[in-house]
Design an enzyme around this catalytic site. Structure first.
Site, short mmCIF file in Angstrom:
data_model
loop_
_atom_site.label_atom_id
_atom_site.label_comp_id
_atom_site.label_asym_id
_atom_site.label_seq_id
_atom_site.Cartn_x
_atom_site.Cartn_y
_atom_site.Cartn_z
N ASP A 82 0.86 -1.18 0.00
CA ASP A 82 0.00 0.00 0.00
C ASP A 82 0.90 1.24 0.00
OD1 ASP A 82 -2.50 1.44 0.29
OD2 ASP A 82 -3.24 -0.31 1.37
N ASP B 296 -3.28 4.56 -2.44
CA ASP B 296 -4.44 4.98 -1.65
C ASP B 296 -5.04 6.26 -2.22
OD1 ASP B 296 -6.04 4.65 0.83
OD2 ASP B 296 -5.06 6.53 1.41
N GLU C 98 -6.65 3.11 -5.96
CA GLU C 98 -7.94 3.11 -5.26
C GLU C 98 -8.76 4.29 -5.76
OE1 GLU C 98 -9.92 3.36 -0.79
OE2 GLU C 98 -8.09 4.48 -1.27
N ASP D 161 -12.47 -1.14 4.05
CA ASP D 161 -13.33 0.03 4.24
C ASP D 161 -14.81 -0.25 4.01
OD1 ASP D 161 -11.24 1.80 4.83
OD2 ASP D 161 -10.86 2.22 2.71
#
Length: 541
Positions: free
Chosen positions: A109, A211, A274, A336
């Protein structure tokens, strides 16, 4: 049955991230190795044999950087280190080496939109208006008459601007006040972040999931976001305004192309973004001439009603929107979003597994979905997610609970009290109990993953949705490659149906969500139970 609506072509000989399956690990919740109740890197290394057995091809690890953990690692204090909670750089090097020995890729990430308030860069930036790193973050004077510079809101509730008494300006944070946004318009900041990417690529990392990549650039004039006419009070506060000026700006594509050029300097790497945007905006992130991210994460299955016609229409719309050469991808859940079994129920979670692993494109499996983890109740005294405190009812703790491995006191995750509770059915819903059970959801996932490897039609073949007139709760499609055709029939209803196969002969059931239905020859019609999904194969004559 024939009469397919659209056929989408294959990409034989595709690179690993097109043929393979990604498995997301939330490191706090996968495996604890030192008895502190929190998962860590040596714990992930310990479970690599499981991932190889399962049949995935890459492990994506959510943030492990040094962090004060205001947002559990998404507030980075050092982009080139490992938080002691998870281990150290040597532990990560060992994980990479051991993963590669098992032919598993490792994806990290990358959190470039914002840092932690404790990052040394921000410490310098807030020290004075004259500091050389002042412009590495986003600072603005108060609005005329005082108050925040504009109406932008935090994604976690409340204003997106925090006043700094020392310098008399506000800094912008799209999330928590402890997560100040970086200024990607600054060339020195861009080059520093490119060096971060090279640091990890040189250590053997195979790619990055970036991200909130659509947030990286903001409107240069900091104009107010327009009011959202469809906002309802029960929605998160961020939905009060349309995020027209605070995200998804056209300049972001140059930033992403810069990241892509860094990765293109290395062999066989992948860049994933993302992106929570409608399909027509999502596909723009492939970039001009595919110069953007390799895989703009496609979360549409999370947001679409769980109905056969809606899902089928979604797949068609997405496939139609892909740019030439753009490779599709599919996601059912992540850290999430509520788990798929919590959204659609245990029976339909099996249908979802077949859908995810047989659609055209790269699938991402979220840890624990393969054992059917669903909603886990979190007592208020065990809540950890800051969003849940800021906006009650929107916390993400239930989808972040520990992986369940066996029937010991803490499900084999830890010897201590786990950082979040385990599921109420932890004594039966764990890997050890499900791995040898022929009808378990874990067995279903493993069989599907191994089918993807055994049948190129599933990995890289074409996709053709079938006309299922009169069967409103059924989604059916063919995957074809090199003369072999696999047919997928999914019943979104609890009622049984009879599915017409047409005049084509030679169909064999490869796999079903229900027991006792494999290696069975069928012709003309196929009886399908309620909540059943079936994968059939027809070899060339």
């Amino acid at each position: 049955m024939t009469g397919d609506e659209t056929t989408f072509t294959n990409q034989a000989g595709a690179v690993w991230w097109k043929r393979g399956t990604v498995y997301q690990v939330y490191p706090r919740s996968f495996q604890d190795s030192n008895g502190d109740g929190v998962g860590d890197l040596p714990g992930i290394t310990r479970r690599l044999d499981y991932l190889a057995w399962l049949g995935v091809d890459a492990v994506w690890i959510s943030p492990i950087y040094p962090s004060p953990m205001a947002d559990f690692g998404y507030d980075v204090a050092d982009y080139c280190g490992v938080d002691p909670l998870f281990g150290n750089l040597s532990d990560l090097d060992e994980l990479i080496e051991q993963a590669h020995a098992r032919r598993l890729k490792v994806i990290l990430d990358f959190v470039p939109n914002h840092s932690s308030i404790d990052h040394p860069w921000f410490g310098e930036s807030r020290a004075s208006r004259e500091n050389q790193r002042r412009d590495w973050y986003i600072w603005r004077d108060p609005a005329p008459g005082g108050g925040p510079p504009n109406n932008w809101l935090s994604n976690f509730g409340g204003p997106a601007w925090t006043f700094d008494e020392t310098s008399g300006q506000y800094y912008y944070h799209a999330f928590l006040a402890e997560q100040p946004d970086l200024n990607w318009r600054n060339p020195a900041l861009r080059e520093a972040m490119h060096e971060v990417l090279r640091f990890w690529l040189d250590r053997g990392i195979d790619g990055f999931r970036v991200d909130v990549i659509w947030h990286l650039m903001k409107d240069e004039g900091f104009r107010d976001n327009p009011t959202n006419p469809d906002f309802h009070p029960e929605q998160p506060e961020i939905n009060r305004f349309e995020q027209v000026f605070s995200a998804d700006r056209p300049e972001v594509f140059d930033i992403i192309a810069g990241m892509r050029r860094v990765l293109d300097g290395y062999d066989d790497r992948v860049l994933i973004g993302e992106i929570y945007l409608p399909i027509e905006r999502l596909v723009a992130y492939y970039g001009s001439d595919l110069s953007g991210v390799d895989l703009p994460f496609n979360f549409q299955l999370i947001q679409t009603p769980w109905q056969a016609d809606a899902v089928g229409a979604l797949v068609d719309e997405y496939e139609d929107a892909l740019p030439p050469g753009g490779w599709p991808n599919w996601v059912l859940g992540n850290h999430d979003q509520p788990r798929i079994a919590a959204r659609v129920g245990e029976a339909q979670a099996r249908i979802a597994a077949i859908l995810l692993l047989t659609l055209r494109g790269t699938p991402t499996v979220y840890y624990g979905d393969e054992i059917g983890l669903a909603h886990v109740d979190i007592p208020i005294e065990r809540m950890r997610d800051p969003w849940g405190f800021n906006e009650p009812g929107h916390g993400r703790d239930p989808e972040r609970t520990p992986m369940q491995w066996d029937d010991t006191d803490h499900a084999g995750f830890t010897d201590a009290e786990p950082w979040l509770p385990l599921s109420a059915d932890k004594n039966t819903r764990h890997v050890e109990a499900l791995r040898d059970e022929s009808t378990s959801i874990l067995t279903l996932y493993r069989r599907l993953l191994h089918l993807r490897r055994a049948h190129p039609a599933l990995a890289v073949g074409s996709y053709s949705r079938l006309d299922v007139q009169g069967l409103e709760h059924v989604l059916a499609y063919d995957r074809a490659e090199a003369g072999e055709t696999l047919r997928v029939v999914l019943n979104f209803s609890p009622s049984p149906i009879v599915f017409p196969l047409g005049r084509e002969s030679g169909w064999i059931i490869l796999l079903s969500t229900h027991s006792g239905r494999s290696d069975i020859a069928v012709s003309e019609t196929l009886d399908i139970a309620g909540d059943e999904g079936v994968v059939l194969v027809r070899h060339p004559a």
